[in-house]
Design an enzyme around this catalytic site. Structure first.
Site, PDB file in Angstrom:
ATOM      1  N   ASP A 141       0.844  -1.210   0.000  1.00 39.27           N
ATOM      2  CA  ASP A 141       0.000   0.000   0.000  1.00 39.27           C
ATOM      3  C   ASP A 141       0.873   1.252   0.000  1.00 39.27           C
ATOM      4  O   ASP A 141       0.683   2.170  -0.794  1.00 39.27           O
ATOM      5  CB  ASP A 141      -0.910   0.024   1.240  1.00 39.27           C
ATOM      6  CG  ASP A 141      -2.169  -0.807   1.042  1.00 39.27           C
ATOM      7  OD1 ASP A 141      -2.436  -1.212  -0.109  1.00 39.27           O
ATOM      8  OD2 ASP A 141      -2.866  -1.049   2.037  1.00 39.27           O
TER       9      ASP A 141
ATOM     10  N   GLY B 274      10.550  13.681 -32.364  1.00 39.32           N
ATOM     11  CA  GLY B 274      10.686  13.092 -33.696  1.00 39.32           C
ATOM     12  C   GLY B 274      11.714  11.962 -33.661  1.00 39.32           C
ATOM     13  O   GLY B 274      11.841  11.263 -32.651  1.00 39.32           O
TER      14      GLY B 274
ATOM     15  N   GLU C 133       4.853  -3.847  -8.447  1.00 42.75           N
ATOM     16  CA  GLU C 133       4.037  -3.490  -7.264  1.00 42.75           C
ATOM     17  C   GLU C 133       2.552  -3.496  -7.595  1.00 42.75           C
ATOM     18  O   GLU C 133       1.787  -2.636  -7.157  1.00 42.75           O
ATOM     19  CB  GLU C 133       4.518  -2.165  -6.649  1.00 42.75           C
ATOM     20  CG  GLU C 133       5.960  -2.304  -6.170  1.00 42.75           C
ATOM     21  CD  GLU C 133       6.365  -1.400  -5.031  1.00 42.75           C
ATOM     22  OE1 GLU C 133       5.488  -0.842  -4.354  1.00 42.75           O
ATOM     23  OE2 GLU C 133       7.576  -1.274  -4.815  1.00 42.75           O
TER      24      GLU C 133
ATOM     25  N   THR D  65       0.143  -4.814 -11.170  1.00 33.63           N
ATOM     26  CA  THR D  65      -0.121  -4.301 -12.520  1.00 33.63           C
ATOM     27  C   THR D  65      -1.321  -3.345 -12.483  1.00 33.63           C
ATOM     28  O   THR D  65      -2.057  -3.298 -11.492  1.00 33.63           O
ATOM     29  CB  THR D  65      -0.458  -5.463 -13.482  1.00 33.63           C
ATOM     30  OG1 THR D  65      -1.649  -6.107 -12.978  1.00 33.63           O
ATOM     31  CG2 THR D  65       0.680  -6.489 -13.570  1.00 33.63           C
TER      32      THR D  65
HETATM   33  C1  LIG Z   1      11.640  -4.557 -12.801  1.00 36.77           C
HETATM   34  C2  LIG Z   1      10.786  -5.342 -11.865  1.00 36.77           C
HETATM   35  C3  LIG Z   1      11.046  -5.274 -10.493  1.00 36.77           C
HETATM   36  C4  LIG Z   1      10.293  -6.050  -9.599  1.00 36.77           C
HETATM   37  N1  LIG Z   1      10.594  -6.020  -8.260  1.00 36.77           N
HETATM   38  C5  LIG Z   1       9.969  -6.893  -7.421  1.00 36.77           C
HETATM   39  C6  LIG Z   1      10.366  -6.989  -6.048  1.00 36.77           C
HETATM   40  O1  LIG Z   1      11.262  -6.296  -5.567  1.00 36.77           O
HETATM   41  N2  LIG Z   1       9.731  -7.902  -5.267  1.00 36.77           N
HETATM   42  C7  LIG Z   1       8.737  -8.698  -5.730  1.00 36.77           C
HETATM   43  O2  LIG Z   1       8.212  -9.507  -4.967  1.00 36.77           O
HETATM   44  N3  LIG Z   1       8.326  -8.623  -7.034  1.00 36.77           N
HETATM   45  C8  LIG Z   1       8.928  -7.747  -7.880  1.00 36.77           C
HETATM   46  N4  LIG Z   1       8.540  -7.665  -9.197  1.00 36.77           N
HETATM   47  C9  LIG Z   1       7.486  -8.551  -9.691  1.00 36.77           C
HETATM   48  C10 LIG Z   1       6.205  -7.813 -10.026  1.00 36.77           C
HETATM   49  O3  LIG Z   1       5.593  -7.339  -8.879  1.00 36.77           O
HETATM   50  C11 LIG Z   1       5.333  -8.771 -10.851  1.00 36.77           C
HETATM   51  O4  LIG Z   1       5.959  -8.907 -12.104  1.00 36.77           O
HETATM   52  C12 LIG Z   1       3.914  -8.271 -10.992  1.00 36.77           C
HETATM   53  O5  LIG Z   1       3.241  -8.343  -9.758  1.00 36.77           O
HETATM   54  C13 LIG Z   1       3.119  -9.074 -12.030  1.00 36.77           C
HETATM   55  O6  LIG Z   1       3.255 -10.432 -11.823  1.00 36.77           O
HETATM   56  P1  LIG Z   1       3.665 -11.395 -13.044  1.00 36.77           P
HETATM   57  O7  LIG Z   1       4.858 -10.797 -13.702  1.00 36.77           O
HETATM   58  O8  LIG Z   1       3.795 -12.769 -12.508  1.00 36.77           O
HETATM   59  O9  LIG Z   1       2.465 -11.296 -14.044  1.00 36.77           O
HETATM   60  P2  LIG Z   1       1.099 -12.155 -13.977  1.00 36.77           P
HETATM   61  O10 LIG Z   1       0.565 -12.134 -12.607  1.00 36.77           O
HETATM   62  O11 LIG Z   1       1.368 -13.483 -14.592  1.00 36.77           O
HETATM   63  O12 LIG Z   1       0.168 -11.299 -14.919  1.00 36.77           O
HETATM   64  C14 LIG Z   1       0.168 -11.422 -16.336  1.00 36.77           C
HETATM   65  C15 LIG Z   1      -0.975 -10.542 -16.875  1.00 36.77           C
HETATM   66  O13 LIG Z   1      -2.221 -11.037 -16.364  1.00 36.77           O
HETATM   67  C16 LIG Z   1      -2.917  -9.978 -15.703  1.00 36.77           C
HETATM   68  N5  LIG Z   1      -3.666 -10.532 -14.569  1.00 36.77           N
HETATM   69  C17 LIG Z   1      -3.245 -11.395 -13.614  1.00 36.77           C
HETATM   70  N6  LIG Z   1      -4.220 -11.622 -12.736  1.00 36.77           N
HETATM   71  C18 LIG Z   1      -5.289 -10.875 -13.112  1.00 36.77           C
HETATM   72  C19 LIG Z   1      -6.617 -10.676 -12.606  1.00 36.77           C
HETATM   73  N7  LIG Z   1      -7.042 -11.275 -11.487  1.00 36.77           N
HETATM   74  N8  LIG Z   1      -7.433  -9.834 -13.291  1.00 36.77           N
HETATM   75  C20 LIG Z   1      -7.020  -9.212 -14.417  1.00 36.77           C
HETATM   76  N9  LIG Z   1      -5.787  -9.368 -14.937  1.00 36.77           N
HETATM   77  C21 LIG Z   1      -4.935 -10.177 -14.301  1.00 36.77           C
HETATM   78  C22 LIG Z   1      -1.811  -9.030 -15.227  1.00 36.77           C
HETATM   79  O14 LIG Z   1      -2.318  -7.734 -14.977  1.00 36.77           O
HETATM   80  C23 LIG Z   1      -0.880  -9.083 -16.433  1.00 36.77           C
HETATM   81  O15 LIG Z   1      -1.357  -8.247 -17.441  1.00 36.77           O
HETATM   82  C24 LIG Z   1       9.250  -6.869 -10.099  1.00 36.77           C
HETATM   83  C25 LIG Z   1       8.988  -6.910 -11.477  1.00 36.77           C
HETATM   84  C26 LIG Z   1       9.736  -6.169 -12.353  1.00 36.77           C
HETATM   85  C27 LIG Z   1       9.433  -6.253 -13.832  1.00 36.77           C
END
Ligand SMILES: Cc1cc2nc3c(=O)[nH]c(=O)nc-3n(C[C@H](O)[C@H](O)[C@H](O)COP(=O)(O)OP(=O)(O)OC[C@H]3O[C@@H](n4cnc5c(N)ncnc54)[C@H](O)[C@@H]3O)c2cc1C
Length: 378
Positions: free
Chosen positions: A239, A338, A362, A364
């Site tokens: 949060d 551009g 944090e 999506t």
């Molecule tokens: C540069 C970077 C730094 C990060 N740092 C950290 C960190 O320090 N600690 C940590 O724990 N994590 C970290 N993360 C992870 C990040 O929080 C996750 O990538 C993010 O929460 C999305 O999870 P996922 O990549 O598994 O995507 P997924 O959960 O697999 O999602 C894939 C797609 O499905 C959509 N989706 C999933 N569930 C739903 C739903 N219920 N309704 C609608 N749409 C949905 C998502 O919005 C997305 O578009 C980091 C990621 C990046 C890229």
């Protein structure tokens, strides 16, 4: 909400702005190109008391209010989003420790988090579970006075440099969301190994790494909150973290506006500055509106946090709007430049890449909408 800033808030913003302009911005492009961790930048921030902004004074921190913190992050991100996210994660972890840890754990870790060597990392995401945090599989089993951790985390910001990692692991697989528990794992813990940082599109000087636990022993006293409350602990941290990412997004939008405004006045086409074309003016105006709205939503959420009000939905709204506004703004800035906007020689190219992850980590944008809608429909 009082829209006037206090003297402390003004001072925090000025200190951060000065440091960002003199030290962070000149170094940002090189750090991005080399993917080098921003050691010098963090030392500078620590020296100015800005690494542990949210850490209480009793533990050597600046104990800044949330509005000051948001304003500071905006200034840092305006210069370098990689440094800003490193700061943001450190403070997210520090705040969670302050809220849920024992006095002994606070004494062990919080003071160190004011220095780069003691940085905090936050380990929730796993290769098969990101948005669906209850789907994590890393196990923590109680054996004697220790929990033994086995499993894998991914994308963990600052994992290769951290002094302490907040790890959420499953203690009771039969309970799903109520079966996870949060622990503090020392950065040097035996049985924890950190893999090479991911090669990323943007925010390349922030390191995001896989982390592996193989029979990693963690003292039972290192638990945050109670057994089974791991997701509650992690989500409460997120949060605040979302206000951090909203601030970061706002700072990046500010940088986009400054770049496009300056360039529009300098660049000529058809015998006049491109700033004279209404199409360019509209992109500048839309970015200014995005900036103002993002700033207000972010500061309103921060203000509510300072007032002790619930912030879940407000933080999600600020993060959703500000992160998407930053992406729109970076797109427009590139358009105003551009072809030059596509060149690595120009700052907007980095801003465009740095903006992309803001709607992903944090939570999506889809998850922010889910949080907001759940609040409205309950
Ligand atoms: C540069 C970077 C730094 C990060 N740092 C950290 C960190 O320090 N600690 C940590 O724990 N994590 C970290 N993360 C992870 C990040 O929080 C996750 O990538 C993010 O929460 C999305 O999870 P996922 O990549 O598994 O995507 P997924 O959960 O697999 O999602 C894939 C797609 O499905 C959509 N989706 C999933 N569930 C739903 C739903 N219920 N309704 C609608 N749409 C949905 C998502 O919005 C997305 O578009 C980091 C990621 C990046 C890229």
């Amino acid at each position: 909400m009082d829209l006037r800033l206090t003297e402390i808030q003004e001072a925090a913003r000025e200190t951060a702005r000065d440091l960002a302009e003199k030290k962070l911005l000149p170094a940002a492009a090189k750090l991005d190109a080399s993917e080098a961790f921003p050691d010098e930048a963090l030392k500078e921030l620590a020296g100015a008391g800005l690494l542990g902004m949210r850490i209480p004074e009793a533990h050597g921190g600046a104990a800044l209010d949330m509005v000051s913190y948001a304003l500071t992050l905006m200034e840092v991100a305006r210069a370098d989003a990689s440094v800003a996210v490193t700061l943001s994660v450190n403070n997210l972890v520090a705040e969670t420790i302050e809220r849920f840890a024992s006095d002994e754990l606070k004494a062990t870790y919080l003071t160190k988090m004011n220095e780069p060597a003691g940085l905090g990392a936050f380990a929730l995401t796993e290769p098969q579970a990101g948005s669906d945090a209850a789907g994590i599989r890393t196990r923590a089993e109680l054996k004697g006075g220790h929990y033994v951790l086995n499993g894998e985390k991914t994308w963990i910001t600052s994992a290769d440099r951290c002094g302490v990692m907040l790890v959420v692991a499953v203690t009771d697989p039969s309970k799903r969301s109520k079966g996870a528990t949060a622990f503090l794992v020392d950065g040097n813990a035996k049985g924890m190994t950190v893999g090479k940082h991911e090669p990323k599109m943007g925010q390349r000087a922030s390191h995001s790494c896989p982390v592996f636990f193989k029979d990693c022993k963690v003292p039972a006293a290192n638990m945050l909150g109670k057994e089974g409350e791991g997701l509650k602990v992690a989500l409460s941290g997120l949060d605040s973290g979302r206000i951090g990412i909203a601030s970061l997004s706002t700072g990046l939008t500010q940088a986009c506006l400054e770049e496009m405004t300056r360039y529009a006045k300098e660049r000529t086409a058809f015998g006049k500055p491109i700033a004279d074309f209404q199409a360019i003016q509209w992109m500048i105006a839309d970015t200014a509106v995005d900036l103002e709205a993002a700033r207000h939503l972010t500061l309103a959420a921060a203000w509510c946090k300072d007032a002790g009000e619930p912030i879940g939905e407000k933080a999600a709204m600020a993060k959703l709007f500000a992160s998407e506004a930053a992406n729109r703004s970076a797109y427009r800035a590139t358009q105003v430049f551009g072809g030059y906007g596509y060149s690595r020689e120009y700052r907007v190219e980095r801003l465009y890449r740095d903006a992309r992850v803001l709607t992903l980590y944090e939570g999506t944008s889809e998850i922010q909408r889910l949080v907001i809608a759940r609040g409205l429909l309950k």
